[in-house]
Design an enzyme around this catalytic site. Sequence first.
Site, mmCIF file in Angstrom:
data_model
loop_
_atom_site.group_PDB
_atom_site.id
_atom_site.type_symbol
_atom_site.label_atom_id
_atom_site.label_comp_id
_atom_site.label_asym_id
_atom_site.label_seq_id
_atom_site.Cartn_x
_atom_site.Cartn_y
_atom_site.Cartn_z
ATOM 1 N N LEU A 20 21.738 56.661 34.451
ATOM 2 C CA LEU A 20 22.170 55.985 35.678
ATOM 3 C C LEU A 20 21.353 54.721 35.939
ATOM 4 O O LEU A 20 21.624 54.001 36.898
ATOM 5 C CB LEU A 20 22.021 56.937 36.873
ATOM 6 C CG LEU A 20 22.969 58.152 36.835
ATOM 7 C CD1 LEU A 20 22.574 59.174 37.885
ATOM 8 C CD2 LEU A 20 24.402 57.687 37.058
ATOM 9 N N LYS A 70 9.241 57.610 24.917
ATOM 10 C CA LYS A 70 8.174 57.370 25.912
ATOM 11 C C LYS A 70 6.761 57.411 25.331
ATOM 12 O O LYS A 70 5.887 56.687 25.783
ATOM 13 C CB LYS A 70 8.263 58.398 27.041
ATOM 14 C CG LYS A 70 9.399 58.136 28.004
ATOM 15 C CD LYS A 70 9.343 59.098 29.169
ATOM 16 C CE LYS A 70 10.530 58.865 30.069
ATOM 17 N NZ LYS A 70 10.514 59.711 31.262
ATOM 18 N N ASN A 91 7.199 54.531 30.712
ATOM 19 C CA ASN A 91 8.645 54.449 30.969
ATOM 20 C C ASN A 91 9.075 53.046 31.387
ATOM 21 O O ASN A 91 10.262 52.806 31.589
ATOM 22 C CB ASN A 91 9.083 55.472 32.023
ATOM 23 C CG ASN A 91 8.787 55.007 33.425
ATOM 24 O OD1 ASN A 91 7.780 54.336 33.653
ATOM 25 N ND2 ASN A 91 9.648 55.326 34.355
ATOM 26 N N ASP A 107 7.157 57.063 36.423
ATOM 27 C CA ASP A 107 7.690 58.400 36.727
ATOM 28 C C ASP A 107 6.763 59.149 37.690
ATOM 29 O O ASP A 107 7.207 59.676 38.712
ATOM 30 C CB ASP A 107 7.824 59.236 35.447
ATOM 31 C CG ASP A 107 8.948 58.751 34.539
ATOM 32 O OD1 ASP A 107 9.961 58.248 35.052
ATOM 33 O OD2 ASP A 107 8.813 58.890 33.311
ATOM 34 N N HIS A 160 -0.812 78.271 26.616
ATOM 35 C CA HIS A 160 -1.803 77.360 26.013
ATOM 36 C C HIS A 160 -1.465 75.899 26.327
ATOM 37 O O HIS A 160 -2.351 75.046 26.391
ATOM 38 C CB HIS A 160 -1.958 77.615 24.498
ATOM 39 C CG HIS A 160 -0.841 77.094 23.659
ATOM 40 N ND1 HIS A 160 -0.794 75.806 23.188
ATOM 41 C CD2 HIS A 160 0.293 77.687 23.225
ATOM 42 C CE1 HIS A 160 0.310 75.629 22.491
ATOM 43 N NE2 HIS A 160 0.992 76.751 22.497
ATOM 44 N N GLY A 261 14.870 66.274 43.820
ATOM 45 C CA GLY A 261 14.445 65.478 42.667
ATOM 46 C C GLY A 261 14.981 64.061 42.603
ATOM 47 O O GLY A 261 14.431 63.228 41.888
ATOM 48 N N GLN A 268 11.088 55.797 40.844
ATOM 49 C CA GLN A 268 10.598 55.262 39.557
ATOM 50 C C GLN A 268 11.349 53.981 39.229
ATOM 51 O O GLN A 268 10.779 53.031 38.699
ATOM 52 C CB GLN A 268 10.645 56.286 38.411
ATOM 53 C CG GLN A 268 12.031 56.767 37.945
ATOM 54 C CD GLN A 268 12.845 55.759 37.139
ATOM 55 O OE1 GLN A 268 12.284 54.951 36.411
ATOM 56 N NE2 GLN A 268 14.155 55.790 37.285
#
Length: 302
Positions: A20, A70, A91, A107, A160, A261, A268
Amino acid sequence: MSASQKQLFGLFAHPVGHSLSPVMHNRAFQALGLPFYYHPFDIPPERLPEAVAGLKALGIRGINVTIPHKENIVPLLDELDPEAEAIGAVNTVVLSETGRLVGYNTDGAGYVQSLLSETGINLKETNVLLLGAGGAAKAIAVYLIKHGCASLTIANRTEHKAETLAHHVQRYAAQSHDGKGSSSPVRINVHSWSQLDRDGVKAYQLIINTTPVGMWPNVGHVPLELKELSPGTIVSDIVYNPLQTAFLKAAEQRGAQVHQGLGMFIFQGALAFKLFTGYEAPLEVMRKVVEDQLNLSSSQGK
Ligand code: ATR
């Protein structure tokens, strides 16, 4: 840069199809009357070095970078800002006035700006639980530390990776604390994913889902069963398709404030727009065009 001069911006991705960003940036240029154009470039991984070198040759002033480039673009740039360096991923790339390619990560910055402006949270008094330990989690963690949250606890399905992320951001926290001196350093912990259910999440005032769980088409899935929440808890999800995920619905039913979100995506883009053009981004115009596109695709069942 003169605002009357034509300029080209773009996105490097592979595949580039559903992004978008082009429509969002082009609408923003239009709103400010700038004769600029933002083009989506489909760059296969093996051609990234050529494509980056081409930016200078063609005088393209700035690009956004997304999956799968990225991290791979980092060694191809001339300079990184300190947060992009700490994150190890970029980004946004800007061709500076002196002809150098400078990498940023908007971001993480966009996430925190969206959170601050949409919830009014005071991060200095906030114990944060971060679900996930991938690229998005890393970018968000660095900026939460930069803004000085009280503590940051990372939980990830593969434990981890949570440990690795915690060690990684610990170094950034120590460096940025040394630079500032006064305030106490952010406490960084790891919590076992499998024991989150048993231990509960009442110790946290902000819970952030950075995993793709709940993203369309798996809209009924949640990363974690929320039981009891502390009063005033904010639950945040970086998934924006759907806008209100099952996780956010469950949080709202338990009395939490929710943070969707979409704001991270818009902010960003707005921060990249400012880096590209020097102008403040027309945030509401950008939000509206993205919401319209998302409504359009959901009404077409995509
Ligand atoms: P991004 O760059 O978008 O953050 P990523 O680097 O692939 O994407 O990271 C995805 C994150 O979501 C990881 O933390 C992943 O957990 P693992 O490290 O265990 O793979 C997490 N994730 C993905 N699917 C998940 C699921 N079904 N349940 C829990 N966590 C999940």
